[in-house]
Design a protein around this motif. Structure first.
Motif, short mmCIF file in Angstrom:
data_model
loop_
_atom_site.label_atom_id
_atom_site.label_comp_id
_atom_site.label_asym_id
_atom_site.label_seq_id
_atom_site.Cartn_x
_atom_site.Cartn_y
_atom_site.Cartn_z
N VAL A 34 46.92 36.45 52.08
CA VAL A 34 48.31 36.42 51.53
C VAL A 34 48.81 35.26 51.54
O VAL A 34 48.54 34.57 52.60
CB VAL A 34 49.14 37.61 52.30
N PHE A 35 49.36 35.06 50.42
CA PHE A 35 49.86 33.71 50.24
C PHE A 35 51.47 33.52 50.83
O PHE A 35 52.31 34.64 50.62
CB PHE A 35 50.14 33.14 48.96
N ILE A 36 51.81 32.82 51.99
CA ILE A 36 53.30 32.89 52.45
C ILE A 36 53.47 31.47 52.74
O ILE A 36 52.58 30.43 53.01
CB ILE A 36 52.90 33.50 53.73
N LYS A 49 51.64 43.96 47.64
CA LYS A 49 52.17 43.66 46.15
C LYS A 49 53.37 44.28 45.75
O LYS A 49 54.33 43.64 45.38
CB LYS A 49 50.81 44.29 45.21
N GLU A 54 55.95 42.26 46.75
CA GLU A 54 55.92 41.09 46.01
C GLU A 54 55.56 39.95 46.79
O GLU A 54 55.84 38.83 46.82
CB GLU A 54 57.54 40.87 45.66
N TYR A 55 54.25 40.20 47.42
CA TYR A 55 53.50 38.97 47.97
C TYR A 55 52.13 38.94 47.08
O TYR A 55 51.88 39.96 46.27
CB TYR A 55 52.78 39.59 49.11
N SER A 56 51.58 37.74 46.88
CA SER A 56 50.60 37.38 46.13
C SER A 56 49.05 37.79 47.36
O SER A 56 49.39 37.29 48.31
CB SER A 56 50.29 36.19 45.60
N ALA A 57 48.75 38.68 47.02
CA ALA A 57 47.49 39.21 48.16
C ALA A 57 46.12 39.51 47.50
O ALA A 57 46.21 40.24 46.23
CB ALA A 57 47.91 40.23 48.80
N ARG A 58 45.11 39.10 47.89
CA ARG A 58 43.86 39.73 47.27
C ARG A 58 42.79 40.00 48.31
O ARG A 58 42.90 39.48 49.61
CB ARG A 58 43.62 38.63 46.39
N GLU A 81 50.22 36.27 41.40
CA GLU A 81 48.83 36.77 41.62
C GLU A 81 47.55 36.14 40.97
O GLU A 81 46.80 35.85 41.42
CB GLU A 81 48.77 38.31 40.90
N PHE A 98 46.72 32.93 42.53
CA PHE A 98 46.25 32.90 44.03
C PHE A 98 44.78 33.11 44.15
O PHE A 98 44.07 33.95 43.46
CB PHE A 98 46.99 34.01 44.55
N GLU A 134 56.27 31.62 47.23
CA GLU A 134 56.09 32.94 47.09
C GLU A 134 56.48 33.60 45.88
O GLU A 134 57.48 33.54 45.36
CB GLU A 134 56.51 33.86 48.33
N PRO A 135 55.69 34.81 45.19
CA PRO A 135 56.28 35.49 44.11
C PRO A 135 57.67 36.11 44.49
O PRO A 135 57.92 36.58 45.44
CB PRO A 135 55.20 36.55 43.96
#
Ligand SMILES: [Zn+2]
Lengths: 131, 432
Positions: A8-10, A60, A63-67, B376, B379, B411-412
């Motif tokens: 996760v981008f934080i 998601k 509204e987080y960018s996660a993968r 997304e 990332f 963050e988005p």
């Protein structure tokens, strides 16, 4: 074993991790292992969780960018020299470790990301590790 | 084909003579008929006789939208109301509407200018043109309508809305060209694609205006509909659509310079900028009877070239608009437009991510932070990858702006939005 890790981008700001933890708690997702890597501006939260697919969905929606990323999880007894042994097997297989972190519980696995995952899993299995 | 070769291909010297003669006549008429301008001229000690040729234009005062509002509704008209044959108005988002008027001759000039642009884009009297601009007080619908009629082509006056019907008419009548806003054509394109209609219609050309659009949008529209898309520019204060348009070479918009004299100025110093440099577009109407304007500040940012075009036309060309001067920021003495940032981000990311500019002053030095939302698609689990993205954005921005910004990945959805639209600039500088 190759497991799906959630990344996760934080941002490097107060309470960001707290928000993620709260979100997962509210959805009954258990965080088994985690690590936070940070740069000057942002952080990367990596986690092994009880339900990776659900976690990504929940994040998601929040509204987080996660993968999802594949990582190796290995059980390692908490004894003298075991970490050395593990690192040596990986080094001898000719692979580099990109990052690794441990678990929250006593008997949780160690999470490893290496340059060639399949290769390392094979080497670890061969050396008798519980991969 | 050229609609009016005499005027559109006239030598630059001849054109300057024509402009000078028209300007002299216009200034004298305005001085005698518009009290507001007469007072403005008297205040700066300017008499009609001081304007001898086109070079003297810089002696004239500027006009802004505010001047039009202050004279609401008919205060700036230079003819008796009985000579006005039509009124248009633009609904201002702030304050009063801006009202414009036309004499019979003004309408003729307008339809002449629109016809020039339609022909520039390759139309002739055999074409069937759907007008999907709004009809009414807005100049788009009727402006384009009269131009098409003047050309002798067939008008389908659809106005806006009812996309299904638009498509039916388009198919049934064999419409070959459309005039509308670029965003509406994008919307229409989607609808045509969804209904499998793209290959069933005969559309070949589009004349798009009334809102800013990009070169990328043009290429996208052209390839999805298999047409050629042209820019038609204008603003109601100056006339309406038809002030400028682009030919098939798409190397800038040809201005109807025999009717509208363009200048490009620095919006801060109000001094003219060099040919090719970006600044605010200013128009002086040379022939308008009802509402002649001195040096009207359009707030649109562009650059100009006077080089002859490959198409044979000699008229000056303005580049695609680079933004609005209202949005301009001065950072470390450099003019920065949010649209430049948008274009640079587009270069790195293909489609624009959400961003925000934060301008501040630290130890007497301006700082520019550019916040970019990590969507997304950018990332990756690899921190090095994200740092490279951040550096690449910073580098591209520096190339585009001439100053070094600090890029922050955020963050988005973390950038504040009001009414669904993201706020683009926060200026924290306290200037005394
Ligand atoms: Zn041309």
């Amino acid at each position: 074993m190759i497991t799906q890790q959630v990344s996760v981008f934080i941002e490097n700001k107060e309470g960001r991790f707290l928000r993620v933890a709260e979100l997962l708690k509210d959805h009954n997702i258990n965080i088994i292992s985690f690590s936070i890597a940070e740069t000057e501006e942002f952080g990367m939260l990596r986690m092994v969780v009880s339900d990776p697919a659900k976690t990504v969905k929940v994040l998601k929606e929040g509204e987080y960018s996660a993968r999802l990323t594949d990582v190796i999880t290995v059980k390692l007894p908490n004894e003298e020299g075991t970490l050395f042994g593990l690192l040596k097997v990986i080094a001898d297989s000719g692979n580099n470790i990109r990052y690794m972190y441990t678990s929250l519980g006593d008997d949780g696995p160690i999470v490893i990301k290496t340059t060639n995952q399949e290769d390392v899993v094979a080497a670890l299995k061969k050396a008798g590790y519980e991969v | 084909m050229i609609w009016n070769e005499t005027k559109e291909c006239m030598s630059r010297d001849e054109l300057a003579n024509l402009q000078s003669a028209r300007l002299r006549k216009m200034v004298s008429r305005v001085y005698h008929n518009v009290e507001y301008y007469r007072k403005k001229m008297q205040q700066i000690g300017l008499e009609p006789g001081d304007i001898k040729d086109i070079e003297d234009i810089n002696k004239l005062p500027y006009t802004t939208k505010q001047d039009l509002r202050d004279n609401y509704p008919f205060g700036l008209f230079a003819v008796p109301r009985s000579e006005i044959v039509r009124i248009h108005a633009s609904s201002g988002t702030t304050g009063k509407a801006t009202v414009v008027g036309y004499t019979r001759k003004d309408i003729e000039t307008w339809q002449e200018c629109v016809a020039r642009i339609l022909v520039m884009g390759g139309l002739d009297h055999d074409d069937i043109v759907q007008i999907s601009y709004g009809y009414g007080l807005f100049t788009g619908g009727l402006g384009a309508h009269y131009g098409v009629e003047n050309l002798g082509a067939t008008v389908v006056p659809m106005s806006t809305g009812n996309t299904k019907k638009q498509i039916t008419m388009m198919e049934d009548f064999g419409v070959t060209a459309i005039c509308c806003t670029p965003s509406y054509l994008m919307y229409l394109t989607e609808a045509l694609e969804e209904n499998g209609m793209v290959d069933k219609i005969k559309l070949k050309k589009a004349f798009l205006g009334a809102e800013p659009w990009t070169e990328n949008m043009r290429r996208e529209i052209e390839s999805r509909l298999h047409i050629s898309a042209h820019d038609i520019y204008g603003l109601s204060e100056v006339m309406g659509p038809g002030v400028a348009g682009d030919c098939k070479f798409h190397t800038g918009l040809h201005i109807a310079e025999d009717h509208f004299y363009p200048e490009i100025i620095d919006p801060e110093t109000l001094e003219p900028v060099k040919e090719g440099e970006t600044g605010e577009l200013v128009f002086t109407t040379l022939t308008k009877e009802a509402l002649p304007l001195f040096r009207y500040r359009t707030k649109d940012l562009t650059s100009i070239t006077y080089e002859k075009c490959e198409c044979g036309r000699t008229s000056a060309r303005i580049s695609r608009f680079k933004g609005r001067s209202d949005d301009m920021l001065i950072i470390r003495g450099v003019n920065v437009f949010p649209s430049q940032v948008e274009a640079a981000l587009l270069e790195v990311a293909e489609t624009t991510p959400n961003y925000m500019l934060v301008v501040d002053r630290v130890n007497n030095l301006d700082t520019l932070d550019v916040l970019v939302e990590v969507e997304e698609r950018f990332f990756s689990d690899d921190i090095g990858e994200l740092e490279r993205l951040s550096k690449k954005i910073a580098h591209t921005l520096q190339q585009a702006l001439g100053i070094q910004p600090k890029v922050k990945l955020v963050e988005p959805k973390s950038i504040e939005r009001s009414e669904g639209k993201a706020k683009r600039v926060i200026d924290k500088r306290v200037l005394d």
